[in-house]
Design an enzyme around this catalytic site. Structure first.
Site, PDB file in Angstrom:
ATOM      1  N   ARG A 123      11.177 -19.396  11.783  1.00  0.00           N
ATOM      2  CA  ARG A 123      10.067 -18.776  12.535  1.00  0.00           C
ATOM      3  C   ARG A 123       9.956 -17.281  12.298  1.00  0.00           C
ATOM      4  NH1 ARG A 123      12.151 -22.371  16.248  1.00  0.00           N
ATOM      5  NH2 ARG A 123      10.862 -24.227  16.483  1.00  0.00           N
ATOM      6  N   LYS A 145      -0.421  -8.989   4.036  1.00  0.00           N
ATOM      7  CA  LYS A 145      -0.871 -10.343   3.680  1.00  0.00           C
ATOM      8  C   LYS A 145       0.166 -10.973   2.758  1.00  0.00           C
ATOM      9  CE  LYS A 145      -5.874  -9.991   3.314  1.00  0.00           C
ATOM     10  NZ  LYS A 145      -6.912 -10.318   2.324  1.00  0.00           N
ATOM     11  N   GLU A 187      -7.142  -0.891  -9.843  1.00  0.00           N
ATOM     12  CA  GLU A 187      -7.185  -0.843  -8.370  1.00  0.00           C
ATOM     13  C   GLU A 187      -7.108   0.612  -7.879  1.00  0.00           C
ATOM     14  OE1 GLU A 187      -7.739  -3.475  -6.485  1.00  0.00           O
ATOM     15  OE2 GLU A 187      -7.044  -5.228  -7.615  1.00  0.00           O
ATOM     16  N   LYS A 229      -5.309   2.623   1.729  1.00  0.00           N
ATOM     17  CA  LYS A 229      -5.285   1.212   2.142  1.00  0.00           C
ATOM     18  C   LYS A 229      -4.773   1.093   3.575  1.00  0.00           C
ATOM     19  CE  LYS A 229      -4.326  -3.558   1.152  1.00  0.00           C
ATOM     20  NZ  LYS A 229      -3.876  -4.614   0.244  1.00  0.00           N
ATOM     21  N   GLU A 239      -8.348  -8.713   9.146  1.00  0.00           N
ATOM     22  CA  GLU A 239      -9.617  -9.010   8.478  1.00  0.00           C
ATOM     23  C   GLU A 239     -10.601  -9.668   9.432  1.00  0.00           C
ATOM     24  OE1 GLU A 239      -9.110 -11.339   4.857  1.00  0.00           O
ATOM     25  OE2 GLU A 239      -9.479  -9.493   3.778  1.00  0.00           O
ATOM     26  N   ARG A 244     -12.110  -4.391   6.381  1.00  0.00           N
ATOM     27  CA  ARG A 244     -11.173  -4.572   5.277  1.00  0.00           C
ATOM     28  C   ARG A 244     -11.896  -5.051   4.011  1.00  0.00           C
ATOM     29  NH1 ARG A 244      -4.881  -6.480   6.227  1.00  0.00           N
ATOM     30  NH2 ARG A 244      -4.391  -6.737   4.046  1.00  0.00           N
ATOM     31  N   ASN A 248     -12.708  -5.084  -1.377  1.00  0.00           N
ATOM     32  CA  ASN A 248     -13.146  -6.069  -2.371  1.00  0.00           C
ATOM     33  C   ASN A 248     -14.194  -5.536  -3.335  1.00  0.00           C
ATOM     34  OD1 ASN A 248     -11.402  -8.067  -1.579  1.00  0.00           O
ATOM     35  ND2 ASN A 248     -12.824  -8.894  -0.055  1.00  0.00           N
ATOM     36  N   HIS A 251     -14.719  -7.065  -6.685  1.00  0.00           N
ATOM     37  CA  HIS A 251     -13.932  -8.298  -6.689  1.00  0.00           C
ATOM     38  C   HIS A 251     -14.766  -9.577  -6.726  1.00  0.00           C
ATOM     39  CE1 HIS A 251     -10.522  -5.719  -6.161  1.00  0.00           C
ATOM     40  NE2 HIS A 251      -9.689  -6.730  -6.044  1.00  0.00           N
ATOM     41  N   HIS A 255     -13.533 -12.017  -9.463  1.00  0.00           N
ATOM     42  CA  HIS A 255     -13.040 -13.381  -9.222  1.00  0.00           C
ATOM     43  C   HIS A 255     -13.794 -14.375 -10.088  1.00  0.00           C
ATOM     44  CE1 HIS A 255     -11.530 -11.978  -5.023  1.00  0.00           C
ATOM     45  NE2 HIS A 255     -10.610 -11.816  -5.963  1.00  0.00           N
ATOM     46  N   HIS A 268      -5.979  -9.492 -13.479  1.00  0.00           N
ATOM     47  CA  HIS A 268      -6.809  -9.211 -12.310  1.00  0.00           C
ATOM     48  C   HIS A 268      -7.395  -7.784 -12.349  1.00  0.00           C
ATOM     49  CE1 HIS A 268      -8.253  -9.192  -8.230  1.00  0.00           C
ATOM     50  NE2 HIS A 268      -7.497  -8.135  -7.965  1.00  0.00           N
TER      51      HIS A 268
HETATM   52  N1  LIG Z   1      -0.895  -9.521  -0.538  1.00  0.00           N
HETATM   53  C1  LIG Z   1      -1.899  -8.796  -0.949  1.00  0.00           C
HETATM   54  O1  LIG Z   1      -2.538  -8.065  -0.186  1.00  0.00           O
HETATM   55  C2  LIG Z   1      -2.272  -8.840  -2.394  1.00  0.00           C
HETATM   56  C3  LIG Z   1      -3.174  -7.912  -2.926  1.00  0.00           C
HETATM   57  C4  LIG Z   1      -3.439  -7.942  -4.284  1.00  0.00           C
HETATM   58  C5  LIG Z   1      -2.823  -8.895  -5.084  1.00  0.00           C
HETATM   59  N2  LIG Z   1      -1.956  -9.784  -4.544  1.00  0.00           N
HETATM   60  C6  LIG Z   1      -1.273 -10.793  -5.369  1.00  0.00           C
HETATM   61  O2  LIG Z   1      -0.466 -10.097  -6.306  1.00  0.00           O
HETATM   62  C7  LIG Z   1      -0.274 -10.947  -7.437  1.00  0.00           C
HETATM   63  C8  LIG Z   1      -0.392 -10.108  -8.682  1.00  0.00           C
HETATM   64  O3  LIG Z   1       0.582  -9.108  -8.647  1.00  0.00           O
HETATM   65  P1  LIG Z   1       1.049  -8.341  -9.982  1.00  0.00           P
HETATM   66  O4  LIG Z   1      -0.126  -7.899 -10.722  1.00  0.00           O
HETATM   67  O5  LIG Z   1       2.067  -7.382  -9.561  1.00  0.00           O
HETATM   68  O6  LIG Z   1       1.650  -9.533 -10.851  1.00  0.00           O
HETATM   69  P2  LIG Z   1       3.123 -10.098 -11.089  1.00  0.00           P
HETATM   70  O7  LIG Z   1       3.933 -10.066  -9.863  1.00  0.00           O
HETATM   71  O8  LIG Z   1       2.928 -11.412 -11.760  1.00  0.00           O
HETATM   72  O9  LIG Z   1       3.727  -9.055 -12.137  1.00  0.00           O
HETATM   73  C9  LIG Z   1       3.143  -8.926 -13.400  1.00  0.00           C
HETATM   74  C10 LIG Z   1       4.191  -9.126 -14.516  1.00  0.00           C
HETATM   75  O10 LIG Z   1       5.029  -7.981 -14.586  1.00  0.00           O
HETATM   76  C11 LIG Z   1       6.401  -8.357 -14.493  1.00  0.00           C
HETATM   77  N3  LIG Z   1       7.064  -7.212 -13.873  1.00  0.00           N
HETATM   78  C12 LIG Z   1       6.985  -6.817 -12.575  1.00  0.00           C
HETATM   79  N4  LIG Z   1       7.586  -5.637 -12.411  1.00  0.00           N
HETATM   80  C13 LIG Z   1       8.087  -5.277 -13.613  1.00  0.00           C
HETATM   81  C14 LIG Z   1       8.788  -4.137 -14.085  1.00  0.00           C
HETATM   82  N5  LIG Z   1       9.041  -3.107 -13.298  1.00  0.00           N
HETATM   83  N6  LIG Z   1       9.166  -4.134 -15.387  1.00  0.00           N
HETATM   84  C15 LIG Z   1       8.849  -5.151 -16.222  1.00  0.00           C
HETATM   85  N7  LIG Z   1       8.145  -6.235 -15.831  1.00  0.00           N
HETATM   86  C16 LIG Z   1       7.768  -6.287 -14.550  1.00  0.00           C
HETATM   87  C17 LIG Z   1       6.383  -9.646 -13.728  1.00  0.00           C
HETATM   88  O11 LIG Z   1       7.529 -10.406 -13.982  1.00  0.00           O
HETATM   89  C18 LIG Z   1       5.129 -10.300 -14.286  1.00  0.00           C
HETATM   90  O12 LIG Z   1       5.411 -10.887 -15.519  1.00  0.00           O
HETATM   91  C19 LIG Z   1      -1.285 -12.051  -7.327  1.00  0.00           C
HETATM   92  O13 LIG Z   1      -0.632 -13.251  -6.974  1.00  0.00           O
HETATM   93  C20 LIG Z   1      -2.197 -11.610  -6.203  1.00  0.00           C
HETATM   94  O14 LIG Z   1      -2.728 -12.697  -5.465  1.00  0.00           O
HETATM   95  C21 LIG Z   1      -1.675  -9.774  -3.221  1.00  0.00           C
HETATM   96 ZN   LIG Z   2      -7.586  -6.716  -6.431  1.00  0.00          ZN
END
Ligand SMILES: NC(=O)c1ccc[n+]([C@@H]2O[C@H](COP(=O)([O-])OP(=O)(O)OC[C@H]3O[C@@H](n4cnc5c(N)ncnc54)[C@H](O)[C@@H]3O)[C@@H](O)[C@H]2O)c1
Ligand SMILES: [Zn+2]
Length: 360
Positions: A123, A145, A187, A229, A239, A244, A248, A251, A255, A268
């Site tokens: 929990r 999130k 971003e 942010k 949201e 919030r 986007n 976006h 998307h 992305h």
């Molecule tokens: N929670 C939220 O508010 C929110 C907002 C935006 C995106 N997201 C989520 O974030 C995800 C995308 O995140 P991301 O772009 O960080 O992708 P990711 O976590 O897949 O990382 C991208 C790549 O970089 C590698 N990597 C990470 N740090 C590294 C480092 N320091 N050195 C070498 N390699 C490294 C990872 O292993 C991966 O291969 C998506 O799933 C998306 O839905 C969430």
């Molecule tokens: Zn984004």
């Protein structure tokens, strides 16, 4: 050592984001100020394990904590029910309880997955983040999130689960692949357009430092993005009020592009870069801004190595995907459009013809 602290003000759920370089050694001390755990579960992926997570594990052990390191495969496919299930079982096997702390060391995938597992196990366990991609440092680690995906629906199962603290070490970005780094810059530029004209100008003036991943410049830029942010999140944590939604910007187009160009083709942040240009063109065609605003974005994004032109893809399909975004926005497709640099508004019911033309 220079460092900056951004406070995310959410009453009892508020927390600090500490940003600097070479912070990993201090991460246990910073994180323990907010949470007195004696057992730490670090969740990471295989790309981040060697360069950073094992170092963090050693520092927590030196700090006197019992440490378990859980390593998953990199990539979006790890944000799954199966992976959450595996992690829950590992938590059970390592006698994790509410005196334990889950720490995500990785990009947005790890932050979302580890956060989701922390939010649901027993929990809810305390949770901290050490984000290691630029995208995670400026976006996904702020706002609480957390989520995993269903096979046909991204982020469909999740929670709002604020961390107790976030430690951002800009040095971790030195190992990040160039394309991933640039995608994060997409971003970063977004924040300038939607909230802060002076910050946009700062980015224009620091392209070289940004491209060189200059630590001082990165610290300032990341801190500003986290602050921007955090302001939005404070106003609309769950949201509910629509505030919030400004995050986007670009976006809706992004998307659709990600879906039609095929996941994996465009990162992305790259899709967001193209999507912002489309949104700005759409704003132009509605008379909200003049073309120079779009040109400024194109120039900055291109200077940061991001794509700004539409790839060849089926426009009809893009429109179809955008229609499915409607469900999320209570039946009307709303675009976040600039009105001037540093300001956006939500616009609903725009004709298909205008939307398609913005993607020309
Ligand atoms: N929670 C939220 O508010 C929110 C907002 C935006 C995106 N997201 C989520 O974030 C995800 C995308 O995140 P991301 O772009 O960080 O992708 P990711 O976590 O897949 O990382 C991208 C790549 O970089 C590698 N990597 C990470 N740090 C590294 C480092 N320091 N050195 C070498 N390699 C490294 C990872 O292993 C991966 O291969 C998506 O799933 C998306 O839905 C969430
Ligand atoms: Zn984004």
């Amino acid at each position: 050592m220079t460092r900056q602290i951004v406070h995310v003000e959410l009453g009892a759920r508020g927390y600090a984001i500490v940003i600097g370089s070479d912070l990993l050694a201090e991460a246990p001390a910073i994180i323990s100020q907010a949470s007195q755990a004696t057992h730490v579960v670090l969740i990471t992926d295989t790309h981040v394990e060697k360069p950073h997570a094992t170092t963090v594990a050693e520092h927590f052990a030196d700090h006197g904590c019992r440490v378990d390191l859980m390593v998953v495969e990199p990539g979006e496919s790890s944000k799954s029910v199966e992976m959450a299930d595996q992690l829950w079982r590992q938590l059970l096997g390592t006698a994790t309880d509410r005196q334990s702390l889950v720490v995500a060391v990785g990009g947005g995938v790890i932050g979302d997955l580890a956060g989701f597992v922390a939010a649901t196990y027993a929990r809810g366990l305390p949770f901290a983040q050490i984000p290691t991609t630029l995208l995670a440092q400026v976006d996904s680690s702020v706002g609480g999130k957390v989520a995993i995906n269903l096979p046909s629906a991204k982020n469909m199962v999740g929670a709002f689960w604020q961390p107790s603290s976030v430690v951002i070490d800009t040095e971790t970005l030195t190992t990040l692949p160039t394309r991933e780094y640039r995608a994060g810059l997409g971003e970063v530029v977004k924040y300038g357009v939607i909230q802060d004209a002076a910050f946009f100008q700062f980015l224009e003036q620091h392209v070289e430092e940004l491209n060189a991943r200059h630590a001082d410049c990165l610290r300032q830029v990341i801190a500003r993005c986290c602050q921007l942010k955090a302001d939005v999140v404070r106003a609309d944590e769950r949201e509910e009020t629509g505030q919030r939604a400004i995050l986007n910007y670009g976006h809706t187009f992004a998307h659709a592009l990600e879906a039609v160009a095929g996941y994996g083709e465009l990162l992305h942040g790259e899709a967001v870069s193209i999507g912002m240009v489309c949104a700005s063109r759409l704003a132009e065609s509605l008379g909200l801004v003049d073309p120079s605003l779009t040109e400024r974005q194109v120039e900055l994004l291109a200077a940061l190595g991001l794509p700004t032109g539409m790839p060849t893809c089926d426009r009809g399909k893009l429109w179809e995907v955008m229609q499915s975004d409607k469900k999320v926005a209570h039946g009307s497709l709303r675009f976040v459009l600039p009105t001037q640099l540093g300001n956006v508004k939500l616009v609903a019911d725009i004709e298909q013809e205008k939307v398609l033309a913005a993607m020309a």
